[in-house]
Design an enzyme around this catalytic site. Structure first.
Site, mmCIF file in Angstrom:
data_model
loop_
_atom_site.group_PDB
_atom_site.id
_atom_site.type_symbol
_atom_site.label_atom_id
_atom_site.label_comp_id
_atom_site.label_asym_id
_atom_site.label_seq_id
_atom_site.Cartn_x
_atom_site.Cartn_y
_atom_site.Cartn_z
ATOM 1 N N HIS A 43 36.300 -23.566 -3.469
ATOM 2 C CA HIS A 43 35.416 -22.451 -3.105
ATOM 3 C C HIS A 43 34.058 -23.015 -2.724
ATOM 4 O O HIS A 43 33.641 -24.048 -3.263
ATOM 5 C CB HIS A 43 35.232 -21.506 -4.302
ATOM 6 C CG HIS A 43 34.084 -20.557 -4.125
ATOM 7 N ND1 HIS A 43 34.215 -19.368 -3.441
ATOM 8 C CD2 HIS A 43 32.766 -20.651 -4.476
ATOM 9 C CE1 HIS A 43 33.025 -18.765 -3.403
ATOM 10 N NE2 HIS A 43 32.150 -19.513 -4.026
ATOM 11 N N LYS B 204 39.659 -25.157 -7.490
ATOM 12 C CA LYS B 204 40.459 -24.014 -7.921
ATOM 13 C C LYS B 204 41.685 -24.441 -8.756
ATOM 14 O O LYS B 204 42.061 -25.621 -8.768
ATOM 15 C CB LYS B 204 40.893 -23.218 -6.686
ATOM 16 C CG LYS B 204 39.721 -22.561 -5.949
ATOM 17 C CD LYS B 204 40.203 -21.720 -4.765
ATOM 18 C CE LYS B 204 39.042 -20.999 -4.086
ATOM 19 N NZ LYS B 204 39.514 -20.094 -2.992
HETATM 20 P P1 GDP Z 1 36.329 -18.501 1.809
HETATM 21 O O1 GDP Z 1 34.868 -18.140 1.797
HETATM 22 O O2 GDP Z 1 36.694 -19.453 2.924
HETATM 23 O O3 GDP Z 1 36.805 -19.009 0.463
HETATM 24 O O4 GDP Z 1 37.174 -17.179 2.129
HETATM 25 P P2 GDP Z 1 36.904 -15.629 1.719
HETATM 26 O O5 GDP Z 1 35.564 -15.493 1.067
HETATM 27 O O6 GDP Z 1 37.195 -14.793 2.901
HETATM 28 O O7 GDP Z 1 38.060 -15.345 0.654
HETATM 29 C C1 GDP Z 1 37.910 -15.760 -0.705
HETATM 30 C C2 GDP Z 1 39.213 -16.383 -1.154
HETATM 31 O O8 GDP Z 1 40.240 -15.370 -1.151
HETATM 32 C C3 GDP Z 1 39.803 -17.470 -0.252
HETATM 33 O O9 GDP Z 1 39.217 -18.741 -0.479
HETATM 34 C C4 GDP Z 1 41.259 -17.448 -0.633
HETATM 35 O O10 GDP Z 1 41.502 -18.097 -1.889
HETATM 36 C C5 GDP Z 1 41.490 -15.954 -0.806
HETATM 37 N N1 GDP Z 1 41.948 -15.315 0.444
HETATM 38 C C6 GDP Z 1 41.248 -15.132 1.596
HETATM 39 N N2 GDP Z 1 41.959 -14.489 2.525
HETATM 40 C C7 GDP Z 1 43.168 -14.237 1.939
HETATM 41 C C8 GDP Z 1 44.350 -13.584 2.383
HETATM 42 O O11 GDP Z 1 44.440 -13.092 3.513
HETATM 43 N N3 GDP Z 1 45.391 -13.508 1.492
HETATM 44 C C9 GDP Z 1 45.307 -14.045 0.228
HETATM 45 N N4 GDP Z 1 46.366 -13.940 -0.590
HETATM 46 N N5 GDP Z 1 44.202 -14.656 -0.218
HETATM 47 C C10 GDP Z 1 43.149 -14.764 0.613
HETATM 48 MG MG MG Z 2 33.889 -16.663 0.708
#
Ligand code: GDP
Ligand code: MG
Length: 137
Positions: A115, A9
């Site tokens: 990611h 990222k």
């Molecule tokens: P991942 O699969 O572990 O990457 O997590 P998710 O798919 O739930 O979220 C996608 C991306 O969104 C994450 O990798 C973070 O960069 C961002 N993100 C997730 N949760 C949050 C949050 O609560 N606040 C903010 N600002 N960004 C978040």
């Molecule tokens: Mg995800």
């Protein structure tokens, strides 16, 4: 063999730690079968993360992901999807286990360095979003 999609990222590219991430990927036994550096437009970031469009952080996330270049990767390994999630660590670096990329290099729950596809279905969407067949070797 299984393939997964990964991104280094903007926070990591800005801090000059892409080489550290790539070293951890290779040490983890993944083959890099596709790799390119690109700058996502805001619209391209929104298209990539469309599954999150109802989440409260969607706007901030798309701004972050389009603020600077990223490294897009396709990784190959047995059990690549689950193993890459394991090497990344928990979404929030504060909760990630020692030795994971997010624990070692992540900055915040948003600026978490990498990611990874969370399922075969998401890998099937994400890989061709960034790469065509000729770019995977
Ligand atoms: P991942 O699969 O572990 O990457 O997590 P998710 O798919 O739930 O979220 C996608 C991306 O969104 C994450 O990798 C973070 O960069 C961002 N993100 C997730 N949760 C949050 C949050 O609560 N606040 C903010 N600002 N960004 C978040
Ligand atoms: Mg995800």
């Amino acid at each position: 063999m299984e393939r997964t999609f990964a991104i280094i990222k903007p926070d990591a590219v800005e801090r000059n730690v892409t080489g550290k991430v790539l070293a951890m990927i290779e040490a983890g036994g993944f083959k890099i079968v596709g790799m390119k550096k690109i700058l996502l437009s805001r619209a391209q970031a929104e298209g990539f993360y469309y599954v999150h469009k109802e989440r409260p952080f969607f706007g901030d996330l798309c701004t972050f992901m389009s603020r600077g270049p990223v490294i897009a990767l396709v990784l190959e390994k047995e059990n690549a999807i689950a193993d890459w999630r394991g090497l990344m660590g928990a979404t929030n670096p504060a909760n990630a286990e020692a030795g994971t990329i997010r624990k070692e290099l992540g900055v915040s729950i948003e600026e978490n360095t990498v990611h990874g596809s969370d399922s075969p279905e998401s890998a099937s969407y994400e890989i061709p979003y960034f790469f065509n067949q000729l770019e995977l070797v």
